[in-house]
Design a protein around this motif. Structure first.
Motif, PDB file in Angstrom:
ATOM      1  N   TRP A  96      42.575  38.127  32.561  1.00 47.68           N
ATOM      2  CA  TRP A  96      41.579  37.161  33.042  1.00 47.68           C
ATOM      3  C   TRP A  96      40.249  37.276  32.306  1.00 47.68           C
ATOM      4  N   GLY A 145      36.487  37.101  35.022  1.00 42.86           N
ATOM      5  CA  GLY A 145      36.865  36.017  34.117  1.00 42.86           C
ATOM      6  C   GLY A 145      36.032  34.780  34.369  1.00 42.86           C
ATOM      7  N   ARG A 150      39.481  38.401  38.430  1.00 42.16           N
ATOM      8  CA  ARG A 150      39.350  36.944  38.430  1.00 42.16           C
ATOM      9  C   ARG A 150      37.887  36.527  38.542  1.00 42.16           C
ATOM     10  N   ALA A 202      45.913  33.930  30.648  1.00 43.41           N
ATOM     11  CA  ALA A 202      45.733  35.192  31.379  1.00 43.41           C
ATOM     12  C   ALA A 202      47.060  35.802  31.790  1.00 43.41           C
TER      13      ALA A 202
END
Length: 309
Positions: free
Chosen positions: A244, A216, A213, A234
């Motif tokens: 992600w 991303g 995360r 995602a």
């Protein structure tokens, strides 16, 4: 004593500038290849019998490999102490768990022939970084494969090991690399690895949950967009983490990633991430530029943590 954020920042910059020397790799290999060799040897001896036994032995493999890697990191830190030479050794060893330079090199090796229309060379280059069948990929198929690998590997090869170094020092970084390597080698759902690789795959999902995360987010910031696509798409990825950074990259370059592929001749349906056509050679160059900015952003974030401390 230099704190971990400072050590990590120096390691990130050093690895990006120098990478892992080719001569050293030729002479002794790389720590990841050592881990891979150990996993392969254990798998040959332990991956047999009933499904419950295979699963149990797969758990044992992860304990041995990841635990051994963490113990090695802890031993190095204990020996290194607070001395300048020891801290330097920690930083140098930390660079072996990072892959900014090698990832950039491998993707540029795909982009160069793709840019000049040499599809045969581009297919050969992309085969080094993806597991899917590449012999029949067209230009967009090669660019798509390389772009996906670039985005996902930003998490696996840069953000995740850096994150775990900040959390737990060399033991955390080494264990992260061991788990990631195990997942790459045995964390598959085919008949051979379905049960034996279960623990490796599940633990890799856990280890990469936060880093994916963060990766991303970093790609979306570096690309000046992609947040909406990342948030929307995602979850459609087969992996709880891979979507992600890949969806963020798809949104950042305004192209579509994912879609059906094949492995060893067997079709593998996958969800699409993003909108528009698949990427082409120019889009792969844009993705590389975003990746480099994301790495720089990563350095700045680590530097900020060091400064705040």
């Amino acid at each position: 004593m230099i704190a971990r954020p400072e050590q990590l920042l120096v390691a990130l910059i050093g690895e990006a500038a120098i990478g892992y020397p080719t001569a050293l790799f030729g002479a002794i290999g790389h720590p990841v290849t050592w881990i891979g060799g150990a996993i392969a040897a254990l798998e040959r001896g332990w991956n047999r019998g009933s499904a419950p036994r295979r699963r149990a032995m797969g758990v044992a493999l992860i304990i041995v490999v990841a635990g051994g890697a963490a113990a090695a990191g802890l031993l190095v830190e204990r020996i290194a102490g607070d001395h300048a030479i020891g801290i330097t050794a920690i930083i140098v060893l930390a660079t072996t768990g990072l892959a900014q330079r090698s990832l950039d090199d491998h993707v540029r090796a795909v982009a160069r022939p793709l840019r000049r229309g040499d599809l045969v060379a581009a297919r050969a280059a992309v085969a080094h970084i993806v597991g899917r069948d590449t012999a029949t990929l067209d230009q967009r198929g090669v660019a798509l494969a390389a772009t996906e690998s670039l985005a996902e590997s930003f998490c696996d090869g840069v953000v995740a090991p850096a994150f775990w170094f900040l959390v737990a020092g060399l033991p955390g970084l080494f264990a992260c690399k061991a788990i990631n390597t195990a997942d790459s080698l045995i964390g598959h759902r085919d008949d051979r690895y379905r049960w034996f690789g279960w623990a490796a795959a599940r633990l890799d999902d856990m280890v990469n949950w936060v880093p994916a995360r963060l990766a991303g987010l970093g790609i979306a910031i570096a690309g000046g967009g992609g947040f909406a696509v990342m948030w929307r798409d995602a979850r459609h990825h087969a992996s709880p983490n891979g979507g992600w950074p890949e969806a963020a990259m798809a949104g950042a370059i305004g192209r579509r990633l994912g879609g059906p592929v094949s492995y060893d001749g067997a079709p593998a349906p996958r969800a699409w991430l993003g909108d528009g056509p698949p990427p082409d050679a120019a889009d792969l160059d844009r993705a590389l530029a975003i990746y480099r900015r994301a790495c720089l952003l990563h350095w700045l974030s680590v530097g900020a943590i060091a400064w705040l401390r």
